[in-house]
Design a protein around this motif. Structure first.
Motif, PDB file in Angstrom:
ATOM      1  N   ILE A  22      -9.181  -0.990   8.873  1.00 38.54           N
ATOM      2  CA  ILE A  22      -8.703  -2.111   9.672  1.00 38.54           C
ATOM      3  C   ILE A  22      -8.835  -1.791  11.152  1.00 38.54           C
ATOM      4  N   LEU A  23      -9.382  -2.732  11.921  1.00 36.45           N
ATOM      5  CA  LEU A  23      -9.418  -2.641  13.384  1.00 36.45           C
ATOM      6  C   LEU A  23      -8.487  -3.702  13.938  1.00 36.45           C
ATOM      7  N   ALA A  24      -7.528  -3.301  14.762  1.00 33.55           N
ATOM      8  CA  ALA A  24      -6.549  -4.254  15.297  1.00 33.55           C
ATOM      9  C   ALA A  24      -6.210  -3.901  16.733  1.00 33.55           C
ATOM     10  N   SER A  25      -5.966  -4.944  17.524  1.00 34.67           N
ATOM     11  CA  SER A  25      -5.613  -4.753  18.926  1.00 34.67           C
ATOM     12  C   SER A  25      -4.175  -5.112  19.244  1.00 34.67           C
ATOM     13  N   GLY A  26      -3.497  -5.842  18.341  1.00 32.76           N
ATOM     14  CA  GLY A  26      -2.203  -6.395  18.699  1.00 32.76           C
ATOM     15  C   GLY A  26      -1.140  -6.205  17.648  1.00 32.76           C
ATOM     16  N   ASN A  27      -0.504  -7.306  17.274  1.00 36.17           N
ATOM     17  CA  ASN A  27       0.676  -7.264  16.422  1.00 36.17           C
ATOM     18  C   ASN A  27       0.378  -6.870  14.983  1.00 36.17           C
ATOM     19  N   GLY A  28      -0.774  -7.259  14.479  1.00 31.34           N
ATOM     20  CA  GLY A  28      -1.178  -6.811  13.150  1.00 31.34           C
ATOM     21  C   GLY A  28      -0.645  -7.627  11.998  1.00 31.34           C
ATOM     22  N   SER A  29      -0.370  -8.917  12.207  1.00 29.87           N
ATOM     23  CA  SER A  29       0.162  -9.723  11.099  1.00 29.87           C
ATOM     24  C   SER A  29      -0.861  -9.897   9.983  1.00 29.87           C
ATOM     25  N   ASN A  30      -2.141  -9.962  10.313  1.00 29.55           N
ATOM     26  CA  ASN A  30      -3.152 -10.057   9.259  1.00 29.55           C
ATOM     27  C   ASN A  30      -3.258  -8.746   8.477  1.00 29.55           C
ATOM     28  N   PHE A  31      -3.017  -7.631   9.140  1.00 34.02           N
ATOM     29  CA  PHE A  31      -2.944  -6.357   8.424  1.00 34.02           C
ATOM     30  C   PHE A  31      -1.862  -6.413   7.356  1.00 34.02           C
ATOM     31  N   THR A  32      -0.697  -6.917   7.728  1.00 36.02           N
ATOM     32  CA  THR A  32       0.400  -7.020   6.769  1.00 36.02           C
ATOM     33  C   THR A  32       0.045  -7.946   5.615  1.00 36.02           C
ATOM     34  N   ALA A  33      -0.640  -9.050   5.902  1.00 34.29           N
ATOM     35  CA  ALA A  33      -1.053  -9.962   4.835  1.00 34.29           C
ATOM     36  C   ALA A  33      -1.980  -9.263   3.846  1.00 34.29           C
ATOM     37  N   ILE A  34      -2.856  -8.410   4.346  1.00 35.06           N
ATOM     38  CA  ILE A  34      -3.765  -7.663   3.480  1.00 35.06           C
ATOM     39  C   ILE A  34      -2.987  -6.645   2.649  1.00 35.06           C
ATOM     40  N   VAL A  35      -2.044  -5.949   3.280  1.00 36.11           N
ATOM     41  CA  VAL A  35      -1.198  -4.996   2.553  1.00 36.11           C
ATOM     42  C   VAL A  35      -0.454  -5.701   1.426  1.00 36.11           C
ATOM     43  N   GLU A  36       0.101  -6.869   1.710  1.00 39.39           N
ATOM     44  CA  GLU A  36       0.862  -7.603   0.700  1.00 39.39           C
ATOM     45  C   GLU A  36      -0.031  -8.069  -0.448  1.00 39.39           C
ATOM     46  N   ALA A  37      -1.265  -8.472  -0.131  1.00 43.83           N
ATOM     47  CA  ALA A  37      -2.193  -8.882  -1.188  1.00 43.83           C
ATOM     48  C   ALA A  37      -2.569  -7.709  -2.083  1.00 43.83           C
ATOM     49  N   ILE A  38      -2.732  -6.536  -1.480  1.00 48.80           N
ATOM     50  CA  ILE A  38      -3.022  -5.337  -2.280  1.00 48.80           C
ATOM     51  C   ILE A  38      -1.832  -5.019  -3.178  1.00 48.80           C
ATOM     52  N   SER A  39      -0.620  -5.086  -2.609  1.00 53.00           N
ATOM     53  CA  SER A  39       0.580  -4.794  -3.394  1.00 53.00           C
ATOM     54  C   SER A  39       0.760  -5.779  -4.541  1.00 53.00           C
ATOM     55  N   ALA A  40       0.378  -7.035  -4.300  1.00 53.54           N
ATOM     56  CA  ALA A  40       0.491  -8.070  -5.333  1.00 53.54           C
ATOM     57  C   ALA A  40      -0.659  -8.026  -6.333  1.00 53.54           C
ATOM     58  N   GLN A  41      -1.602  -7.114  -6.123  1.00 58.02           N
ATOM     59  CA  GLN A  41      -2.760  -6.928  -7.004  1.00 58.02           C
ATOM     60  C   GLN A  41      -3.658  -8.155  -7.052  1.00 58.02           C
ATOM     61  N   THR A  42      -3.663  -8.925  -5.960  1.00 60.01           N
ATOM     62  CA  THR A  42      -4.624 -10.011  -5.833  1.00 60.01           C
ATOM     63  C   THR A  42      -5.853  -9.595  -5.036  1.00 60.01           C
ATOM     64  N   LEU A  43      -5.772  -8.434  -4.382  1.00 62.77           N
ATOM     65  CA  LEU A  43      -6.911  -7.869  -3.671  1.00 62.77           C
ATOM     66  C   LEU A  43      -7.069  -6.428  -4.123  1.00 62.77           C
ATOM     67  N   PRO A  44      -8.110  -6.128  -4.923  1.00 63.72           N
ATOM     68  CA  PRO A  44      -8.306  -4.762  -5.416  1.00 63.72           C
ATOM     69  C   PRO A  44      -8.897  -3.874  -4.314  1.00 63.72           C
ATOM     70  N   ALA A  45      -8.034  -3.294  -3.516  1.00 62.86           N
ATOM     71  CA  ALA A  45      -8.483  -2.544  -2.351  1.00 62.86           C
ATOM     72  C   ALA A  45      -7.479  -1.470  -1.991  1.00 62.86           C
ATOM     73  N   VAL A  46      -7.953  -0.522  -1.195  1.00 62.30           N
ATOM     74  CA  VAL A  46      -7.087   0.454  -0.540  1.00 62.30           C
ATOM     75  C   VAL A  46      -7.430   0.421   0.943  1.00 62.30           C
ATOM     76  N   ILE A  47      -6.446   0.653   1.783  1.00 58.71           N
ATOM     77  CA  ILE A  47      -6.673   0.708   3.226  1.00 58.71           C
ATOM     78  C   ILE A  47      -6.801   2.166   3.625  1.00 58.71           C
ATOM     79  N   THR A  48      -7.962   2.524   4.122  1.00 55.47           N
ATOM     80  CA  THR A  48      -8.211   3.919   4.482  1.00 55.47           C
ATOM     81  C   THR A  48      -7.494   4.301   5.768  1.00 55.47           C
ATOM     82  N   GLY A  49      -7.221   3.340   6.638  1.00 47.77           N
ATOM     83  CA  GLY A  49      -6.534   3.597   7.891  1.00 47.77           C
ATOM     84  C   GLY A  49      -6.696   2.433   8.840  1.00 47.77           C
ATOM     85  N   VAL A  50      -5.946   2.495   9.923  1.00 47.21           N
ATOM     86  CA  VAL A  50      -5.986   1.475  10.969  1.00 47.21           C
ATOM     87  C   VAL A  50      -6.414   2.129  12.276  1.00 47.21           C
TER      88      VAL A  50
END
Length: 206
Positions: A22-50
Motif C-alpha cells: 500500500i502507498l498512502a500519503s494521508g489518513n489511510g481510510s482506504n487502507f482500512t477498507a482493504i484490511v477489513e475486506a481481508i478480515s472478512a475474507q472477501t478479498l483473498p490478500a495479505v498486505i506486505t506493508g505500507v
C-alpha cells in the motif's frame, strides 16, 4: 442512487492470496477498507506493508492498529522522482510485494515504479474518469455543476489518471452539497469499491 460496476463477489479467482503493498500519503481510510475486506475474507490478500511519504500521516496509526508494518519514504529527501521511486520499489520488492495499491497516494509515478510491476499498479480517484483527472477533483466537479460524480479504480500509467479503468461507482451531487459533504459520500463508495476492484483486477490478470 449509487451504481457499482463490479459484482459483489468474484468467485472465479482461484489463485494464491494477493500480496499487496500500500502507498498512502494521508489518513489511510482506504487502507482500512482493504484490511477489513481481508478480515472478512472477501478479498483473498495479505498486505506486505505500507509506504507513506508524509511524516505524521494518519495511515501509520491505522497500520499499527492492523499489525501491518509501515515505512517512511519522504519524497522531500530525494533529488528527483526517479530516485524516490527506486527506493519505493526496493522496499516493495524486499517485502515480496506483487501488487502496488495507491490509497490516497499524492505522487505521480515514474517508469521506475511502473516497469517492475507492469499492470499490477492500481489507483483510486474521486471522480468518474475521464472526467476531472488530477488534483481537486471534487472541487472541480462541484464548480462544473455536474449532477453525478463518483470514484474510479484504474491501472496506473505514466499519464495522470488515464490508465485502463477497472471499476467505477457513481455518486449523485445533491442540492446544497459542499466539498466536504460530497467528498464524504464519495469516500463511502471508495471503501466499498476498492477491495472488490482489486480482486476484479486480479481475475482479469489470471
Amino acid at each position: 442512487m449509487d451504481v457499482l460496476t463490479v459484482p459483489e463477489h468474484c468467485p472465479d479467482y482461484r489463485g494464491e492470496p494477493l500480496r499487496l503493498g500500500i502507498l498512502a500519503s494521508g489518513n489511510g481510510s482506504n487502507f482500512t477498507a482493504i484490511v477489513e475486506a481481508i478480515s472478512a475474507q472477501t478479498l483473498p490478500a495479505v498486505i506486505t506493508g505500507v509506504i507513506y511519504n508524509n511524516p505524521g500521516a494518519g495511515v501509520v496509526q491505522r497500520a499499527q492498529a492492523a499489525g501491518v508494518k509501515s515505512h517512511l519514504v519522504n519524497h522531500r529527501d530525494y533529488p528527483d522522482r526517479e530516485s524516490f521511486d527506486q527506493d519505493i520499489v526496493s522496499t516493495l520488492k524486499n517485502w515480496g510485494t506483487e501488487w502496488v495499491v495507491m490509497a490516497g497516494w499524492m505522487r505521480q509515478a515514474t517508469e521506475v515504479l511502473l516497469q517492475p510491476f507492469g499492470a499490477q499498479v492500481l489507483n483510486i480517484h474521486p471522480s468518474l474518469l475521464p472526467a476531472f483527472p488530477g488534483i481537486k477533483a471534487v472541487e472541480r466537479a462541484l464548480a462544473a455543476g455536474v449532477k453525478i460524480t463518483g470514484c474510479t479504480v484504474h491501472r496506473v500509467v505514466l499519464a495522470v489518471d488515464s490508465g485502463p479503468i477497472i471499476a467505477q461507482a457513481a455518486v449523485p451531487v445533491l442540492p446544497g452539497d459542499t466539498v466536504a459533504s460530497l467528498h464524504a459520500r464519495i469516500q463511502q463508495q471508495e471503501h466499498r469499491l476498492y477491495p472488490q476492484a482489486i480482486l476484479w483486477a486480479a481475475v482479469g490478470n489470471s
